[in-house]
Motif scaffolding. Structure first.
Motif, PDB file in Angstrom:
ATOM      1  N   TRP A   1       4.383  -0.907   3.542  1.00  0.00           N
ATOM      2  CA  TRP A   1       5.742  -1.048   3.693  1.00  0.00           C
ATOM      3  C   TRP A   1       6.155  -2.622   3.429  1.00  0.00           C
ATOM      4  O   TRP A   1       5.475  -3.295   4.426  1.00  0.00           O
ATOM      5  CB  TRP A   1       6.383  -0.148   4.789  1.00  0.00           C
TER       6      TRP A   1
ATOM      7  N   SER B   1      -2.934  17.655   4.908  1.00  0.00           N
ATOM      8  CA  SER B   1      -3.549  16.713   5.379  1.00  0.00           C
ATOM      9  C   SER B   1      -3.737  15.423   4.601  1.00  0.00           C
ATOM     10  O   SER B   1      -3.903  14.351   4.501  1.00  0.00           O
ATOM     11  CB  SER B   1      -4.959  17.029   6.006  1.00  0.00           C
TER      12      SER B   1
ATOM     13  N   ARG C   1      -0.598  13.268   4.106  1.00  0.00           N
ATOM     14  CA  ARG C   1      -0.614  12.255   5.261  1.00  0.00           C
ATOM     15  C   ARG C   1      -1.588  11.232   5.054  1.00  0.00           C
ATOM     16  O   ARG C   1      -1.018   9.972   5.357  1.00  0.00           O
ATOM     17  CB  ARG C   1      -0.979  13.042   6.455  1.00  0.00           C
ATOM     18  N   ALA C   2      -2.795  11.742   4.335  1.00  0.00           N
ATOM     19  CA  ALA C   2      -3.731  10.523   4.117  1.00  0.00           C
ATOM     20  C   ALA C   2      -3.134   9.573   3.317  1.00  0.00           C
ATOM     21  O   ALA C   2      -3.534   8.416   3.309  1.00  0.00           O
ATOM     22  CB  ALA C   2      -4.947  11.007   3.982  1.00  0.00           C
ATOM     23  N   GLU C   3      -2.391   9.966   2.272  1.00  0.00           N
ATOM     24  CA  GLU C   3      -1.845   9.088   1.194  1.00  0.00           C
ATOM     25  C   GLU C   3      -0.714   8.611   1.797  1.00  0.00           C
ATOM     26  O   GLU C   3      -0.513   7.244   1.462  1.00  0.00           O
ATOM     27  CB  GLU C   3      -1.427  10.024  -0.045  1.00  0.00           C
ATOM     28  N   GLY C   4      -0.006   9.113   2.704  1.00  0.00           N
ATOM     29  CA  GLY C   4       1.061   8.293   3.175  1.00  0.00           C
ATOM     30  C   GLY C   4       0.694   7.185   4.262  1.00  0.00           C
ATOM     31  O   GLY C   4       1.300   6.353   4.136  1.00  0.00           O
ATOM     32  N   ARG C   5      -0.487   7.253   4.695  1.00  0.00           N
ATOM     33  CA  ARG C   5      -1.132   6.216   5.600  1.00  0.00           C
ATOM     34  C   ARG C   5      -1.407   4.884   4.812  1.00  0.00           C
ATOM     35  O   ARG C   5      -1.624   3.882   5.252  1.00  0.00           O
ATOM     36  CB  ARG C   5      -2.282   6.604   6.419  1.00  0.00           C
ATOM     37  N   LYS C   6      -1.469   5.201   3.594  1.00  0.00           N
ATOM     38  CA  LYS C   6      -1.924   4.142   2.711  1.00  0.00           C
ATOM     39  C   LYS C   6      -0.995   3.360   2.069  1.00  0.00           C
ATOM     40  O   LYS C   6      -0.921   2.229   1.501  1.00  0.00           O
ATOM     41  CB  LYS C   6      -2.790   4.522   1.040  1.00  0.00           C
TER      42      LYS C   6
END
Length: 95
Positions: free
Chosen positions: A52, A41, A44-49
């Motif tokens: 692109w 989790s 995924r939270a870091e990936g949303r930041k």
């Protein structure tokens, strides 16, 4: 009006009595282990930041990279040719 600093003593930092005590005092506390679902989790939270680049930004950056590569290739070709000519000239003097 700004208040002037008054000269005074510098704050003293605590000096450990034993050199080994400094190592023990500065050592961080052991960290708690993260469970696998919590880790996922957090990933995924870091990936949303992530922001692109747009298609246009990617295209412009790619074109700029190709232009710089072409400029570098021409530069190194010219330098290589000049050094080859210079080395042939110097070696021809000795014959």
């Amino acid at each position: 009006m700004a208040k002037a600093k008054t000269p005074g003593r510098r704050p003293q930092t605590a000096q450990p009595a034993i050199a080994g005590a400094a190592v023990a005092a500065d050592a961080p506390a052991p960290k708690k282990r993260t469970s696998i679902p919590q880790f996922i989790s957090q990933v995924r939270a870091e990936g949303r930041k992530i922001v692109w680049p747009s298609r246009k930004e990617t295209w412009i950056t790619s074109v700029m990279v190709f232009i710089m590569v072409a400029i570098a290739a021409v530069f190194f070709f010219v330098v290589d040719t000049a050094l080859a000519f210079l080395s042939r000239f110097v070696l021809a003097i000795g014959q």
